[in-house]
Design an enzyme around this catalytic site. Structure first.
Site, PDB file in Angstrom:
ATOM      1  CB  THR A 112      -0.976   0.053   1.199  1.00 39.15           C
ATOM      2  OG1 THR A 112      -0.242  -0.135   2.402  1.00 39.15           O
ATOM      3  CG2 THR A 112      -2.054  -1.000   1.098  1.00 39.15           C
ATOM      4  CG  HIS A 157      -1.166 -15.176  -1.673  1.00 35.58           C
ATOM      5  ND1 HIS A 157      -1.668 -14.165  -0.890  1.00 35.58           N
ATOM      6  CD2 HIS A 157      -1.317 -16.316  -0.962  1.00 35.58           C
ATOM      7  CE1 HIS A 157      -2.104 -14.674   0.259  1.00 35.58           C
ATOM      8  NE2 HIS A 157      -1.902 -15.974   0.247  1.00 35.58           N
ATOM      9  CB  SER A 205      -4.208  -7.019  10.498  1.00 37.03           C
ATOM     10  OG  SER A 205      -4.805  -7.615   9.376  1.00 37.03           O
TER      11      SER A 205
END
Ligand SMILES: [Zn+2]
Length: 241
Positions: free
Chosen positions: A26, A121, A193
């Protein structure tokens, strides 16, 4: 104060593993899939949920809609490494960081110069023909005139080497990540998180006593960490160097 403590730990240890989540990307302006201002919010009015559109069955049955969504919402071709990526590559060059384990698919760690990157991923940068296996780069997929890119050798469907919903993670990558984590003296977890599998699970393999969490908000692992820094991952890692 916390950055000084982190600097000291990094200075004294040469077997550091970094594990990063969406928060690392981000800061390169790639939206977080799940955050409040992220992708979810921007597309909640479309016909299908993002998990549906990014599933294996949707890819097979609605390939054109998949690629339309994927190219517009998952690929940020102009994104550049930020201070966190650059610091981690430098720390690897100094012999400090042994591996970067990431949940991100943007390839920015490699762009910054990191060599040992374990992509849980997959990566948007790798693509392959489902029929003959030929590999294609991101440009080939993005520049394809048709929405759905096809193989220039056999005409087969090209699939991104990205783990879609319903697809298993690559066990070789998982096993390598577990090995690095279980052998590490220091584990730095950043920009996640730690609530989503496999992130939370991987931390459980760390056996040392220098678990460092760098995240803007708290995580369920804060009480187990030896150092918690609630701040920007780029700012903190840049501060260490
Ligand atoms: Zn082919």
């Amino acid at each position: 104060m916390s950055i000084e403590k982190l600097k000291k730990i990094i200075g004294q240890n040469d077997n550091i593993v970094f594990f990063g989540g969406a928060g690392v990307s981000t800061e390169s302006n790639i939206p977080d899939f799940r955050s409040e201002n992220g992708l979810y919010e921007s597309i909640k009015n479309v016909r299908y949920a993002p998990e549906t559109m990014l599933s294996h069955s949707f890819f097979m049955s609605h390939t054109e809609e998949f690629y339309d969504f994927y190219k517009n919402k998952m690929i940020y071709k102009e994104a550049l490494p930020n201070a966190a990526h650059i610091a981690l590559a430098e720390l690897e060059g100094l012999g400090k960081v042994k591996a970067v384990i990431t949940q991100n698919i943007d390839g920015l760690h490699q762009m910054a110069g990191s060599k040992k990157v374990l992509e849980l991923h997959g990566s948007i940068k790798r693509n392959y023909c489902m029929d003959c296996g030929k590999s294609f780069d991101l440009d080939y997929v993005v520049d394809s005139k048709a929405i759905v890119p096809v193989c220039d050798r056999c005409g087969g469907l090209i699939k991104p080497d990205v783990v879609l919903y319903e697809e298993p993670l690559d066990m070789d990558v998982i096993n390598m990540a577990v090995n690095y984590i279980s052998e590490a003296d220091v584990m730095i977890v950043g920009g996640t998180s730690l609530v989503v599998y496999p992130a939370a699970n991987l931390v459980n393999y760390y056996r040392g006593n220098k678990l460092i969490l760098i995240n803007k908000s708290s995580t369920p692992f804060d009480s187990r960490a030896n150092l918690v820094i609630n701040d920007s991952i780029g700012k903190v890692l840049k501060g260490v160097l």
